[in-house]
Design an enzyme around this catalytic site. Structure first.
Site: not given
Length: 447
Positions: A278-279
């Protein structure tokens, strides 16, 4: 009107009485734990995946995800509550369907939602009145209503009347034993109020706290905000770490000192780069959708660029230390401790360690090895690289440089520092080591 009302009320009653069938599309880090929770709640659950090898393992009751215990999985498979399958025709048997598939980006860092669209097509092929579809894959605002909804409405069924659609982003933290699928609060936004109501009810069967929001776009944007918040703050300390190396100031001591402030500060820590799903990816998803509205996310994109630059910075640290030794790049032996993207997990997705290894290889460093107790082998530039079977003083003495890229808790860092010539610590893993500190080059320490 009666048929429409019956579809909604029938589904609501099935959920209330727990007499429903659930389907989860995608048996990965998000989907498998979710499917297991529903099965443990006594609900018949189909686990769908396009990879035959995954389905075969699951049918044998074997888990390939560290956070999902094999014993718990096997129990649910044996009782028939969890049914792994690659036959998507069984979507017709499900009352509630969750889409939990990967959302990577392209080589040009544009969103790739092809897995979402493929999963939606599979559901649309057998869509019937009274089904609820909940998208959980992280994506950009507008995906649920602009991409998923039209595919489902091609069937002639109407959202909010015949079928129901919502977005509820995953909040999985691999390796976290405290916050799990069951006790981590989730948000959910439906295309209509009825969609939201039914999605909340379905999620509350296995999640302790469900927070409804106005619509899918709010939920989609909330997920991006959660992750970009972390991306931006990590980028800040990564840039500060590079500056501290020039200033001769220890960033880790700076963060510790700042953390004594009881309000207005939250500690984040530098590292060799951002990994996981995600990040690293979410800033680019937001930047892409922003461009559609003639908006440039300068701040968000710059943070992502800072984080992606860290493997290059660590490559520079390694080559600097090699240059100080009586050995050439070609003959230098470099051992990486940890290739997983974070501590105590077996997750390789976007591992910064692999990126650093690739950079070194292209610079002529050929004698690369790694030790990771969670990951037996990796694909590295078309080659299969096996983990060293054991971390020993002999192995450490043989290396010119040892690089700590993942601070696994089971590693003896006293031994690492004692027997290594040079240790490049990108995680402050050696902070409790008292002896042999002179051999440690700490990222952001000012050395």
């Amino acid at each position: 009107m009666g048929r429409h009302r019956t579809s909604r009320e029938d589904l609501r009653e099935r959920i209330r009485r727990r007499r429903l069938t659930v389907g989860v599309l995608g048996m990965g880090y998000v989907g498998l734990p979710l499917a297991l929770e529903y099965a443990r709640a006594g609900i018949r659950t189909f686990g769908f995946d396009i990879k035959p090898e995954k389905i075969s393992q699951l049918q044998q009751g074997q888990s390939y995800i560290r956070d999902v215990p094999t014993a718990a999985l096997a129990e649910q498979v044996q009782t028939g509550r969890l049914i792994p399958t690659g036959d998507f025709r069984h979507c017709a048997d499900c009352d509630v369907l969750f889409i939990c598939v990967p959302t990577p980006f392209t080589a040009h860092k544009d969103p790739d939602i092809s897995f979402i669209l493929q999963a939606t097509e599979s559901i649309a092929a057998t869509l019937r009145p009274g089904q609820l579809i909940v998208l959980k894959s992280t994506t950009f605002p507008g995906t649920t209503e602009e991409y998923v909804l039209p595919l489902l409405q091609r069937t002639g069924l109407q959202v909010g009347e015949d079928f129901f659609l919502a977005f509820s982003p995953e909040r999985v933290d691999p390796g976290n034993r405290v916050w799990t699928t069951a006790n981590t609060p989730v948000v959910v936004g439906g295309v209509t109020e009825r969609c939201t109501e039914l999605a909340v009810a379905a999620l509350e069967l296995v999640v302790q706290k469900v927070v409804p929001v106005r619509n899918p776009r709010v939920a989609e944007m909330a997920k991006l905000l959660e992750n970009i918040f972390r991306s931006v703050n990590i980028a800040l300390v990564n840039e500060m770490a590079q500056l501290c190396d020039r200033l001769g100031v220890n960033i880790w001591e700076v963060i510790e000192a700042a953390s004594t402030k009881p309000f207005g500060f939250m500690p984040f820590y530098p590292g060799p780069g951002i990994g996981g799903h995600c990040i690293l990816i979410d800033p680019y998803y937001l930047a892409w959708v922003a461009r559609r509205y003639d908006f440039v996310t300068n701040f968000v994109t710059l943070a992502a660029e800072v984080n992606e630059s860290m493997p290059f910075y660590v490559r520079g640290l390694i080559e600097r230390e090699i240059a100080r030794l009586p050995v050439s790049l070609e003959r230098a032996r470099v051992l990486f401790l940890g290739v997983a993207f974070k501590r105590d997990v077996d997750d390789l997705r976007h591992s910064p360690a692999l990126k650093i290894m690739e950079l070194l290889w292209h610079d002529g460093v050929r004698q690369l090895a790694y030790y990771d107790p969670y990951i037996r082998s990796v694909e590295f530039l078309g080659r299969r690289l096996e983990s060293m079977p054991e971390l020993t003083p002999t192995l450490l003495r043989q290396q010119h440089i040892v690089v700590i890229t993942t601070d696994h808790s089971g590693v003896d860092y006293e031994m690492v520092c004692r027997w290594s010539r040079v240790v490049i610590d990108t995680r402050n893993a050696c902070r409790h080591v008292r002896r042999s500190r002179a051999r440690v080059v700490l990222l952001g320490s000012g050395r």
